[in-house]
Design a protein around this motif. Sequence first.
Motif, PDB file in Angstrom:
ATOM      1  N   UNK A  45       0.813  -1.219   0.000  1.00 22.69           N
ATOM      2  CA  UNK A  45       0.000   0.000   0.000  1.00 22.69           C
ATOM      3  C   UNK A  45       0.848   1.272   0.000  1.00 22.69           C
ATOM      4  N   UNK A  46       2.036   1.201  -0.554  1.00 22.15           N
ATOM      5  CA  UNK A  46       2.914   2.362  -0.628  1.00 22.15           C
ATOM      6  C   UNK A  46       2.894   2.999  -2.012  1.00 22.15           C
ATOM      7  N   UNK A  47       2.294   2.317  -2.990  1.00 19.55           N
ATOM      8  CA  UNK A  47       2.197   2.843  -4.350  1.00 19.55           C
ATOM      9  C   UNK A  47       0.828   2.504  -4.918  1.00 19.55           C
ATOM     10  N   UNK A  48       0.374   3.375  -5.791  1.00 23.31           N
ATOM     11  CA  UNK A  48      -0.931   3.192  -6.437  1.00 23.31           C
ATOM     12  C   UNK A  48      -0.803   2.284  -7.654  1.00 23.31           C
ATOM     13  N   UNK A  49      -1.925   1.717  -8.032  1.00 25.88           N
ATOM     14  CA  UNK A  49      -1.999   0.996  -9.297  1.00 25.88           C
ATOM     15  C   UNK A  49      -2.329   2.025 -10.372  1.00 25.88           C
ATOM     16  N   UNK A  50      -1.407   2.202 -11.289  1.00 33.72           N
ATOM     17  CA  UNK A  50      -1.571   3.148 -12.385  1.00 33.72           C
ATOM     18  C   UNK A  50      -2.381   2.487 -13.505  1.00 33.72           C
ATOM     19  N   UNK A  51      -2.849   3.268 -14.470  1.00 36.07           N
ATOM     20  CA  UNK A  51      -3.536   2.644 -15.611  1.00 36.07           C
ATOM     21  C   UNK A  51      -2.671   1.609 -16.330  1.00 36.07           C
ATOM     22  N   UNK A  52      -1.391   1.899 -16.499  1.00 34.14           N
ATOM     23  CA  UNK A  52      -0.495   0.937 -17.155  1.00 34.14           C
ATOM     24  C   UNK A  52      -0.394  -0.342 -16.327  1.00 34.14           C
ATOM     25  N   UNK A  53      -0.239  -0.184 -15.013  1.00 33.46           N
ATOM     26  CA  UNK A  53      -0.143  -1.362 -14.146  1.00 33.46           C
ATOM     27  C   UNK A  53      -1.458  -2.139 -14.149  1.00 33.46           C
ATOM     28  N   UNK A  54      -2.579  -1.426 -14.176  1.00 35.57           N
ATOM     29  CA  UNK A  54      -3.886  -2.094 -14.223  1.00 35.57           C
ATOM     30  C   UNK A  54      -3.998  -2.957 -15.479  1.00 35.57           C
ATOM     31  N   UNK A  55      -3.519  -2.440 -16.597  1.00 35.06           N
ATOM     32  CA  UNK A  55      -3.539  -3.222 -17.841  1.00 35.06           C
ATOM     33  C   UNK A  55      -2.669  -4.468 -17.723  1.00 35.06           C
ATOM     34  N   UNK A  56      -1.496  -4.320 -17.112  1.00 34.09           N
ATOM     35  CA  UNK A  56      -0.584  -5.458 -16.957  1.00 34.09           C
ATOM     36  C   UNK A  56      -1.163  -6.517 -16.018  1.00 34.09           C
ATOM     37  N   UNK A  57      -1.707  -6.080 -14.892  1.00 32.70           N
ATOM     38  CA  UNK A  57      -2.303  -7.020 -13.934  1.00 32.70           C
ATOM     39  C   UNK A  57      -3.487  -7.740 -14.574  1.00 32.70           C
ATOM     40  N   UNK A  58      -4.316  -6.991 -15.279  1.00 26.95           N
ATOM     41  CA  UNK A  58      -5.489  -7.580 -15.929  1.00 26.95           C
ATOM     42  C   UNK A  58      -5.077  -8.656 -16.928  1.00 26.95           C
ATOM     43  N   UNK A  67     -11.589  -2.843 -13.369  1.00 28.27           N
ATOM     44  CA  UNK A  67     -11.790  -3.306 -11.987  1.00 28.27           C
ATOM     45  C   UNK A  67     -10.684  -2.765 -11.086  1.00 28.27           C
ATOM     46  N   UNK A  68      -9.434  -2.903 -11.534  1.00 32.28           N
ATOM     47  CA  UNK A  68      -8.290  -2.441 -10.730  1.00 32.28           C
ATOM     48  C   UNK A  68      -8.295  -0.923 -10.599  1.00 32.28           C
ATOM     49  N   UNK A  69      -8.648  -0.226 -11.672  1.00 30.57           N
ATOM     50  CA  UNK A  69      -8.694   1.234 -11.607  1.00 30.57           C
ATOM     51  C   UNK A  69      -9.822   1.710 -10.701  1.00 30.57           C
ATOM     52  N   UNK A  70     -10.954   1.024 -10.744  1.00 30.41           N
ATOM     53  CA  UNK A  70     -12.080   1.383  -9.882  1.00 30.41           C
ATOM     54  C   UNK A  70     -11.692   1.237  -8.409  1.00 30.41           C
ATOM     55  N   UNK A  71     -10.998   0.157  -8.076  1.00 32.86           N
ATOM     56  CA  UNK A  71     -10.530  -0.021  -6.699  1.00 32.86           C
ATOM     57  C   UNK A  71      -9.608   1.123  -6.291  1.00 32.86           C
ATOM     58  N   UNK A  72      -8.701   1.494  -7.192  1.00 32.44           N
ATOM     59  CA  UNK A  72      -7.751   2.561  -6.872  1.00 32.44           C
ATOM     60  C   UNK A  72      -8.452   3.895  -6.689  1.00 32.44           C
ATOM     61  N   UNK A  73      -9.401   4.209  -7.576  1.00 33.87           N
ATOM     62  CA  UNK A  73     -10.131   5.478  -7.477  1.00 33.87           C
ATOM     63  C   UNK A  73     -10.933   5.537  -6.177  1.00 33.87           C
ATOM     64  N   UNK A  74     -11.606   4.454  -5.824  1.00 29.95           N
ATOM     65  CA  UNK A  74     -12.382   4.441  -4.572  1.00 29.95           C
ATOM     66  C   UNK A  74     -11.467   4.648  -3.370  1.00 29.95           C
ATOM     67  N   UNK A  75     -10.322   3.987  -3.389  1.00 28.39           N
ATOM     68  CA  UNK A  75      -9.357   4.154  -2.300  1.00 28.39           C
ATOM     69  C   UNK A  75      -8.866   5.601  -2.242  1.00 28.39           C
ATOM     70  N   UNK A  76      -8.458   6.135  -3.389  1.00 27.94           N
ATOM     71  CA  UNK A  76      -7.916   7.500  -3.442  1.00 27.94           C
ATOM     72  C   UNK A  76      -8.939   8.543  -3.013  1.00 27.94           C
TER      73      UNK A  76
END
Length: 93
Positions: A45-58, A67-76
């Motif tokens: 929890x020291x770094x955010x999931x960026x759009x690029x990272x979300x694409x890679x994880x997906x 899904x990953x971006x939605x989680x990040x936005x809600x957290x932020x």
Amino acid sequence: MTMYNPPHPGELLKSGYIDELKLSIAKVALMLGVSRKTIYDIVNCKAAITPVMALKIAKAFNSDAEFWMDLQVKYDLFQAKQITNLDNIQVYG
């Protein structure tokens, strides 16, 4: 509506994918083409999931980047609400 602290997406990445699949941070970093530190920072929890990272994880875990971006936005947004004073903001109209 009750406000709650949504989990950092790194927590889900760790518990739902890395731990569940018995993967190492090094293996996930290799899979995603990033450094171990990058994955370590996300799952701790020291770094955010960026759009690029979300694409890679997906792609790596056959999931959805939105899904990953939605989680990040809600957290932020939740974190921002905790520290942002809107009392002096003028409402249009």
